[in-house]
Write a protein that holds these residues in place. Structure first.
Motif, mmCIF file in Angstrom:
data_model
loop_
_atom_site.group_PDB
_atom_site.id
_atom_site.type_symbol
_atom_site.label_atom_id
_atom_site.label_comp_id
_atom_site.label_asym_id
_atom_site.label_seq_id
_atom_site.Cartn_x
_atom_site.Cartn_y
_atom_site.Cartn_z
ATOM 1 N N SER A 125 6.394 4.410 0.274
ATOM 2 C CA SER A 125 5.652 4.183 1.329
ATOM 3 C C SER A 125 5.494 2.476 1.433
ATOM 4 O O SER A 125 5.380 1.787 2.512
ATOM 5 C CB SER A 125 4.445 4.746 1.343
ATOM 6 O OG SER A 125 3.226 3.990 0.310
ATOM 7 N N TRP A 140 -3.227 3.873 8.067
ATOM 8 C CA TRP A 140 -2.167 4.687 8.919
ATOM 9 C C TRP A 140 -2.313 6.319 8.652
ATOM 10 O O TRP A 140 -2.555 6.913 9.914
ATOM 11 C CB TRP A 140 -0.859 4.433 8.386
ATOM 12 C CG TRP A 140 0.240 5.097 8.766
ATOM 13 C CD1 TRP A 140 0.754 6.294 8.671
ATOM 14 C CD2 TRP A 140 0.803 4.995 10.295
ATOM 15 N NE1 TRP A 140 1.505 6.789 9.186
ATOM 16 C CE2 TRP A 140 1.633 6.054 10.436
ATOM 17 C CE3 TRP A 140 0.420 3.774 11.200
ATOM 18 C CZ2 TRP A 140 2.543 5.833 11.594
ATOM 19 C CZ3 TRP A 140 1.282 4.025 12.403
ATOM 20 C CH2 TRP A 140 2.440 5.144 12.397
ATOM 21 N N THR A 141 -2.832 6.659 7.580
ATOM 22 C CA THR A 141 -2.837 8.010 7.478
ATOM 23 C C THR A 141 -4.506 8.638 8.086
ATOM 24 O O THR A 141 -4.591 9.698 8.474
ATOM 25 C CB THR A 141 -2.970 8.587 6.192
ATOM 26 O OG1 THR A 141 -3.857 7.892 5.263
ATOM 27 C CG2 THR A 141 -1.419 8.243 5.289
ATOM 28 N N LYS A 142 -5.586 7.780 8.053
ATOM 29 C CA LYS A 142 -6.730 8.230 8.393
ATOM 30 C C LYS A 142 -7.006 7.637 9.955
ATOM 31 O O LYS A 142 -8.131 7.592 10.257
ATOM 32 C CB LYS A 142 -7.777 7.940 7.709
ATOM 33 C CG LYS A 142 -7.481 8.493 6.019
ATOM 34 C CD LYS A 142 -8.572 8.151 5.130
ATOM 35 C CE LYS A 142 -8.278 8.767 3.881
ATOM 36 N NZ LYS A 142 -9.307 8.557 2.771
ATOM 37 N N LYS A 143 -5.970 7.084 10.366
ATOM 38 C CA LYS A 143 -6.032 6.691 11.782
ATOM 39 C C LYS A 143 -6.951 5.633 12.233
ATOM 40 O O LYS A 143 -7.709 5.978 13.115
ATOM 41 C CB LYS A 143 -6.108 7.876 12.820
ATOM 42 C CG LYS A 143 -4.950 8.722 12.783
ATOM 43 C CD LYS A 143 -5.074 9.951 13.630
ATOM 44 C CE LYS A 143 -3.871 11.016 13.238
ATOM 45 N NZ LYS A 143 -4.037 12.341 14.267
ATOM 46 N N THR A 167 5.765 8.961 -3.832
ATOM 47 C CA THR A 167 5.306 8.712 -2.483
ATOM 48 C C THR A 167 4.782 7.330 -2.173
ATOM 49 O O THR A 167 5.243 6.704 -1.285
ATOM 50 C CB THR A 167 4.440 9.844 -2.147
ATOM 51 O OG1 THR A 167 5.082 10.945 -2.506
ATOM 52 C CG2 THR A 167 4.108 9.679 -0.565
ATOM 53 N N ARG A 207 -2.105 1.966 3.842
ATOM 54 C CA ARG A 207 -1.855 3.401 4.098
ATOM 55 C C ARG A 207 -2.882 4.407 4.506
ATOM 56 O O ARG A 207 -2.772 5.135 5.073
ATOM 57 C CB ARG A 207 -1.406 3.969 2.509
ATOM 58 C CG ARG A 207 -0.673 5.356 2.577
ATOM 59 C CD ARG A 207 0.105 6.000 1.306
ATOM 60 N NE ARG A 207 -0.761 5.808 0.275
ATOM 61 C CZ ARG A 207 -0.508 6.432 -1.061
ATOM 62 N NH1 ARG A 207 0.569 6.773 -1.151
ATOM 63 N NH2 ARG A 207 -1.505 6.443 -1.992
ATOM 64 N N GLU A 208 -4.155 3.885 3.944
ATOM 65 C CA GLU A 208 -5.220 4.622 4.402
ATOM 66 C C GLU A 208 -5.654 4.077 5.852
ATOM 67 O O GLU A 208 -5.899 5.221 6.699
ATOM 68 C CB GLU A 208 -6.424 4.278 3.642
ATOM 69 C CG GLU A 208 -6.700 5.062 2.417
ATOM 70 C CD GLU A 208 -8.401 4.696 1.811
ATOM 71 O OE1 GLU A 208 -9.056 5.026 2.527
ATOM 72 O OE2 GLU A 208 -8.205 4.208 0.605
ATOM 73 N N THR A 268 6.881 0.593 4.607
ATOM 74 C CA THR A 268 5.387 -0.255 5.255
ATOM 75 C C THR A 268 6.040 -2.076 5.231
ATOM 76 O O THR A 268 5.880 -2.830 6.586
ATOM 77 C CB THR A 268 4.329 -0.476 4.243
ATOM 78 O OG1 THR A 268 3.778 1.186 4.365
ATOM 79 C CG2 THR A 268 3.346 -1.213 5.128
#
Length: 432
Positions: free
Chosen positions: A128, A214-217, A124, A211-212, A132
């Motif tokens: 990503s 993005w995933t944690k807005k 994954t 990635r953090e 990205t």
């Protein structure tokens, strides 16, 4: 060959991979179809250019825009992309693209290359990274296009935009404008300066942090300790560098911001550094030495290493534990950070000594700046790079290679022992 690779450590495989890509790149850049009509390129200059591209540095002894054809420039962009993402990531991407499964060895190599804490979620993570990279570089090219289309035909402007976006995101200060001008012609262009700064910033904070976010807005409370350290240190260095450059140099606030961002391993220049004061050059060397962040496309000792050093010093001075953002720092963080910093200083000191021995007419400050830039894979120069001889070029290549791999990784390449069987009693040693 497969059996040999299985017996090699991940660090050695990564080091070998970078070396092979550099050699392959130098051969491709020598092809007549990659050169402009009437241009002659020596192998040492092709090797230097390939090394600088794969190590995402940007130091040049020849100008890519004046030397290489569109095909040669495309090869350079590919070398920069491979160097920025890393040979391990590219290899893992190829394995997944052809429908194969990553074995334990491949996962271990990817874990080592990406500075990951565990081997879970490797597939994954690799996917990503490619997603990205594609999104950010395409956005960067689209935002840069309106600037370049004013000065070039549409087809060439598209090519320049793509090349610039790839170089900026991968923290490699190459340009294909010709005349070794870098971005000096665009020093007052607010859009291009800000787009380039954002590309450099996101390339420098690392894929884990992106990635953090993005995933944690972008929620600060939900971010990990690593992400908070990377973002806070990066922003503080950018702000501090901007103020210092504005105070020490006769440049605009936009120029000061750009130089502060690009000094952290990107290598673009909107002002000739040969005219900078000694105070400004020293500040730039400090920023180059610290560099980008772990798991990113940039070099240097990394922001997390710098942060761990500061926390360790603070802990020793105050007799309090090393902590930040309501977390305790990992037990061996300061020890590892101190080793990396000491090795880095040693590499730069030795390299500067040898560089001055090879180029005795070069001033000490210029030689030191050149070696810090090479080690930090930055690509900034006071203007001496095109004038250096073969020995100095070879030295710079070695330092760029060490800087891309990391001094600690290079130091472990020759480590064969599996551990000590004999332990000695602890002795007394006065420190300080």
């Amino acid at each position: 060959m497969h059996v040999i690779l299985k017996r090699m450590s991940p660090a050695r495989i990564i080091a070998l991979g970078f070396a092979l890509v550099i050699l392959l790149g130098s051969g491709l850049l020598m092809l007549p179809c990659c050169l402009r009509d009437g241009v002659q390129l020596s192998y040492i200059d092709a090797l230097y250019t390939s090394t600088s591209a794969v190590c995402v540095t940007g130091l040049i002894v020849i100008d890519p825009g004046d030397t290489f054809s569109p095909l040669g420039q495309a090869v350079m962009a590919l070398l920069i992309q491979i160097g920025g993402l890393g040979v391990a990531t590219i290899g893992a991407g190829i394995i997944l693209a052809v429908g194969k499964r990553m074995d334990i060895k491949s996962r271990t190599i990817m874990k080592e290359a990406g500075n990951l804490s565990s081997g879970r979620g490797i597939v994954t993570f690799v996917r990503s990274i490619f997603m990205t990279t594609a999104i950010i570089e395409l956005l960067g090219a689209l935002l840069s296009l309106p600037v370049f289309v004013r000065d070039y035909p549409l087809g060439k402007a598209i090519g320049i935009s793509l090349f610039h976006s790839i170089a900026a995101f991968n923290n490699s200060g190459f340009d294909i404008f010709g005349g070794m001008q870098s971005l000096t012609a665009y020093r007052d262009d607010v859009l291009l300066n800000l787009v380039t700064c954002l590309l450099i910033f996101f390339g420098g904070i690392g894929f884990l942090v992106i990635r953090e976010l993005w995933t944690k807005k972008c929620s600060w409370k939900k971010l990990s300790m690593h992400a908070k350290v990377v973002l806070s240190v990066s922003l503080c260095l950018i702000a501090g560098g901007t103020v210092i450059f504005k105070l020490t140099e006769n440049i605009s606030w936009l120029g000061a911001l750009f130089q502060s961002v690009t000094a952290r391993t990107a290598g673009f220049a909107t002002y000739p550094l040969g005219s900078f004061s000694n105070a400004g050059l020293l500040a730039m060397m400090i920023l180059m030495f610290i560099g980008a962040s772990s798991g990113s496309t940039g070099g240097g000792i990394k922001t997390s290493t710098f942060f761990a050093l500061l926390q360790g010093i603070k802990s020793a001075a105050t007799n309090k534990s090393e902590k930040a953002f309501r977390y305790a720092l990992p037990k061996d963080a300061f020890k590892k950070a101190a080793i990396i910093a000491l090795l880095s200083v040693g590499v730069i000191a030795a390299a500067t000594f040898l560089f001055m021995a090879f180029e005795p007419t070069v001033p000490f400050s210029d030689a030191l700046f050149e070696m810090v830039s090479a080690f930090g894979t930055v690509g900034l120069t006071t203007g001496i790079t095109p004038t250096i001889g073969t020995a100095a070029k070879l030295l710079s290549m070695v330092i760029m290679y060490i800087g891309r791999l990391g001094p600690l990784t290079v130091a472990t390449l020759w480590y064969f022992s599996r551990g000590e069987r004999v332990r000695f009693p602890e002795g007394n040693l006065s420190i300080g």
